[in-house]
Scaffold this motif. Sequence first.
Motif, short mmCIF file in Angstrom:
data_model
loop_
_atom_site.label_atom_id
_atom_site.label_comp_id
_atom_site.label_asym_id
_atom_site.label_seq_id
_atom_site.Cartn_x
_atom_site.Cartn_y
_atom_site.Cartn_z
N LYS A 18 0.84 -1.20 0.00
CA LYS A 18 0.00 0.00 0.00
C LYS A 18 0.88 1.26 0.00
CE LYS A 18 -4.10 1.71 2.40
NZ LYS A 18 -4.98 1.54 3.57
N SER A 19 1.93 1.24 0.81
CA SER A 19 2.85 2.38 0.89
C SER A 19 3.55 2.62 -0.44
CB SER A 19 3.91 2.13 1.97
OG SER A 19 3.30 1.91 3.22
N ILE A 20 3.94 1.54 -1.11
CA ILE A 20 4.62 1.64 -2.41
C ILE A 20 3.68 2.21 -3.46
CG2 ILE A 20 5.62 0.30 -4.32
CD1 ILE A 20 6.78 -1.56 -2.11
N ALA A 21 2.44 1.73 -3.46
CA ALA A 21 1.45 2.21 -4.43
C ALA A 21 1.24 3.72 -4.27
CB ALA A 21 0.13 1.47 -4.27
N CYS A 22 1.13 4.19 -3.04
CA CYS A 22 0.96 5.62 -2.77
C CYS A 22 2.21 6.40 -3.23
CB CYS A 22 0.73 5.87 -1.28
SG CYS A 22 -0.86 5.29 -0.70
N PHE A 23 3.36 5.87 -2.90
CA PHE A 23 4.63 6.51 -3.27
C PHE A 23 4.74 6.66 -4.78
CE2 PHE A 23 9.09 5.82 -4.56
CZ PHE A 23 9.70 6.93 -3.99
N MET A 24 4.47 5.58 -5.52
CA MET A 24 4.61 5.60 -6.97
C MET A 24 3.58 6.53 -7.62
SD MET A 24 5.69 1.64 -7.66
CE MET A 24 6.60 1.73 -9.19
N GLU A 56 2.40 9.23 -6.22
CA GLU A 56 2.90 10.59 -5.99
C GLU A 56 4.01 10.95 -6.97
OE1 GLU A 56 2.13 13.22 -3.80
OE2 GLU A 56 0.29 12.05 -3.64
N CYS A 57 4.88 9.99 -7.24
CA CYS A 57 6.02 10.22 -8.14
C CYS A 57 5.60 10.52 -9.57
CB CYS A 57 6.96 9.02 -8.13
SG CYS A 57 7.82 8.76 -6.58
N THR A 58 4.43 10.02 -9.96
CA THR A 58 4.01 10.17 -11.36
C THR A 58 2.98 11.28 -11.56
OG1 THR A 58 2.42 8.37 -11.02
CG2 THR A 58 4.53 7.78 -11.98
N LYS A 59 2.69 12.03 -10.51
CA LYS A 59 1.72 13.12 -10.63
C LYS A 59 2.31 14.29 -11.43
CE LYS A 59 -1.38 12.47 -6.74
NZ LYS A 59 -1.75 12.91 -5.41
#
Length: 197
Positions: free
Chosen positions: A186-192, A194-197
């Motif tokens: 879940k943390s990775i999905a949120c991180f990725m 954010e990175c692609t926004k």
Amino acid sequence: MDKKIENGIQAIIVLHEIYGINEFIQEQCQKYRVAGYDVFCPNLIDNPPFPYEKSEDAYDFFVKNIGFEVYKEINVFINELKVKYDNVFVIGFSVGATIAWRCCENSLCSGIISFYGSRIRDYTNLNPACPTLLLFAKEDSFDVHALVLQLQDKQHLSIIEFDAEHGFVDSFSKHFNLQQTKRAEKSIACFMNECTK
């Protein structure tokens, strides 16, 4: 290193542990393929994988034949992929996590995810130039919390500690922890995202 370029807009480089490209790493690659990424998984040991019970042999082989300087090759690969892809991520596990961390000063990288990279403690001088997520197991072979305190004020860096042991996301490991794995995913999905926004 497999440099076949697909047509996706997002690529991910998966960096394996001392064991090589075993079932766990293949599972990770497949998971990201299904999620729509073009996945690149260099076989750093250039050999079939070591079984888990040969961890000492695997570690000795890594230290003598590969070492953490291989990050320079991964950095070159990131740069090559960035010409073709909008986003290039790196995810590493254990020694692969430390190699990924050593790439954190590459501003062309869209994001770095490092799972329980115990030797990151040898490279605390690095300052991430791209979004970087470090995921640590609280129960590891070194003082995780002391390392977190040392790193936590760096820019572009997020750190999460998990109530688990080294290898907790590996379903083939005796330290596998499903609850903490779900939290990590879940943390990775949120991180990725954010990175692609």
